[in-house]
Write a protein that holds these residues in place. Structure first.
Motif, PDB file in Angstrom:
ATOM      1  N   PHE A 160       3.636   0.446  -6.900  1.00  9.03           N
ATOM      2  CA  PHE A 160       2.724   0.518  -5.673  1.00  9.03           C
ATOM      3  C   PHE A 160       2.460  -0.944  -5.654  1.00  9.03           C
ATOM      4  N   TYR A 161       2.069  -1.662  -5.029  1.00  3.97           N
ATOM      5  CA  TYR A 161       1.639  -3.114  -5.081  1.00  3.97           C
ATOM      6  C   TYR A 161       1.119  -3.550  -3.805  1.00  3.97           C
ATOM      7  N   PRO A 162      -0.114  -3.947  -4.047  1.00  6.65           N
ATOM      8  CA  PRO A 162      -1.465  -3.452  -3.588  1.00  6.65           C
ATOM      9  C   PRO A 162      -1.347  -5.602  -3.836  1.00  6.65           C
ATOM     10  N   VAL A 163      -1.750  -6.164  -2.700  1.00  8.15           N
ATOM     11  CA  VAL A 163      -1.779  -7.781  -2.579  1.00  8.15           C
ATOM     12  C   VAL A 163      -2.846  -8.258  -2.436  1.00  8.15           C
ATOM     13  N   ALA A 198      -8.120   7.402  -0.994  1.00 10.77           N
ATOM     14  CA  ALA A 198      -6.328   7.186  -2.042  1.00 10.77           C
ATOM     15  C   ALA A 198      -5.215   6.401  -1.126  1.00 10.77           C
ATOM     16  N   PHE A 199      -4.564   5.874  -1.495  1.00  7.53           N
ATOM     17  CA  PHE A 199      -3.091   5.814  -1.481  1.00  7.53           C
ATOM     18  C   PHE A 199      -2.410   6.739  -1.399  1.00  7.53           C
ATOM     19  N   PRO A 200      -1.386   6.931  -0.799  1.00  8.12           N
ATOM     20  CA  PRO A 200      -0.272   8.535  -0.821  1.00  8.12           C
ATOM     21  C   PRO A 200       0.790   8.285  -2.405  1.00  8.12           C
ATOM     22  N   PRO A 201       1.204   9.765  -2.192  1.00 10.25           N
ATOM     23  CA  PRO A 201       2.350   8.844  -3.680  1.00 10.25           C
ATOM     24  C   PRO A 201       3.836   8.555  -3.419  1.00 10.25           C
ATOM     25  N   ARG A 202       4.059   7.834  -3.823  1.00  7.11           N
ATOM     26  CA  ARG A 202       5.084   6.784  -3.648  1.00  7.11           C
ATOM     27  C   ARG A 202       5.988   7.949  -2.812  1.00  7.11           C
ATOM     28  N   LEU A 203       7.232   6.995  -2.592  1.00  6.44           N
ATOM     29  CA  LEU A 203       8.366   7.767  -2.674  1.00  6.44           C
ATOM     30  C   LEU A 203       9.863   7.521  -3.835  1.00  6.44           C
ATOM     31  N   PRO A 204      10.478   8.700  -4.014  1.00  3.83           N
ATOM     32  CA  PRO A 204      11.090   8.628  -4.829  1.00  3.83           C
ATOM     33  C   PRO A 204      12.239   7.070  -5.039  1.00  3.83           C
ATOM     34  N   HIS A 221       1.381 -15.680  -2.131  1.00  8.02           N
ATOM     35  CA  HIS A 221       2.258 -14.409  -2.582  1.00  8.02           C
ATOM     36  C   HIS A 221       1.557 -13.126  -3.947  1.00  8.02           C
ATOM     37  N   ASN A 222       0.806 -13.407  -3.996  1.00  6.39           N
ATOM     38  CA  ASN A 222       0.324 -12.374  -5.375  1.00  6.39           C
ATOM     39  C   ASN A 222       0.394 -10.993  -5.111  1.00  6.39           C
ATOM     40  N   GLU A 223       0.693  -9.963  -6.352  1.00  2.00           N
ATOM     41  CA  GLU A 223       0.425  -9.186  -6.129  1.00  2.00           C
ATOM     42  C   GLU A 223       0.385  -8.561  -7.170  1.00  2.00           C
ATOM     43  N   TYR A 224      -0.229  -6.971  -7.615  1.00  3.92           N
ATOM     44  CA  TYR A 224      -0.678  -6.545  -8.582  1.00  3.92           C
ATOM     45  C   TYR A 224       1.076  -5.201  -8.234  1.00  3.92           C
ATOM     46  N   TRP A 225       1.680  -4.940  -9.749  1.00  4.02           N
ATOM     47  CA  TRP A 225       2.509  -3.821  -9.788  1.00  4.02           C
ATOM     48  C   TRP A 225       2.190  -3.194 -10.559  1.00  4.02           C
ATOM     49  N   ILE A 226       1.757  -1.330 -10.142  1.00  4.91           N
ATOM     50  CA  ILE A 226       1.264  -0.401 -10.503  1.00  4.91           C
ATOM     51  C   ILE A 226       2.302   0.855 -10.866  1.00  4.91           C
ATOM     52  N   PRO A 227       2.552   1.322 -11.492  1.00  7.80           N
ATOM     53  CA  PRO A 227       3.806   2.176 -11.661  1.00  7.80           C
ATOM     54  C   PRO A 227       3.214   3.167 -10.961  1.00  7.80           C
ATOM     55  N   PRO A 254      -2.418   7.890  -9.139  1.00  4.43           N
ATOM     56  CA  PRO A 254      -3.375   8.668  -8.849  1.00  4.43           C
ATOM     57  C   PRO A 254      -4.309   7.751  -9.774  1.00  4.43           C
ATOM     58  N   ALA A 255      -4.299   7.292 -11.356  1.00  2.00           N
ATOM     59  CA  ALA A 255      -5.306   6.569 -12.314  1.00  2.00           C
ATOM     60  C   ALA A 255      -5.989   5.607 -10.892  1.00  2.00           C
ATOM     61  N   PHE A 256      -5.511   5.008 -11.288  1.00  2.00           N
ATOM     62  CA  PHE A 256      -5.176   3.653  -9.521  1.00  2.00           C
ATOM     63  C   PHE A 256      -6.169   3.693  -8.736  1.00  2.00           C
TER      64      PHE A 256
END
Length: 115
Positions: free
Chosen positions: A37-40, A26-32, A86-92, A97-99
């Motif tokens: 979260f943008y994986p490429v 898992a990737f850690p939670p995003r900071l405030p 420069h392609n990435e996915y934008w995950i809110p 956690p679901a990702f």
């Protein structure tokens, strides 16, 4: 058998330690101040971020590679934020956690560089 998509994520040493603590799952939670979260979608772009941003900012950088359930990922659009690569996915951030739950296998380090 699930179809997968391989994605990449540039991280610094602190983030990598948190990934290791998750047993590479898992990737850690995003900071405030990080709402997305943008994986490429490719190694070249992840390496570029590592070299141009993470090395100057943190003195270290790593590129992680991981597989995600293609069916789950299909709910997100791939965004182009510059050149063709420069392609990435934008995950809110609230959906991270679901990702993470749809990562197939383990997160792998495929590149590292230190200042």
């Amino acid at each position: 058998m699930k179809e997968i998509v391989t994605l990449y994520r540039p991280v610094n040493a602190k983030e990598l330690e948190l990934i290791k603590q998750s047993e590479w799952k898992a990737f850690p939670p995003r900071l405030p101040d990080q709402p997305i979260f943008y994986p490429v979608s490719n190694f070249e772009y992840a390496k570029q971020i590592t070299v141009e941003w993470n090395i100057p900012a943190y003195g270290n950088g790593y590129v992680t590679e991981f597989d995600v359930d293609k069916n789950f990922l299909s709910q997100y659009r791939q965004e182009n934020v510059g050149a063709d690569l420069h392609n990435e996915y934008w995950i809110p951030a609230e959906e991270l956690p679901a990702f993470n739950a749809h990562i197939v296998g383990q997160i792998r380090v495929v590149y590292e560089q230190h200042a």
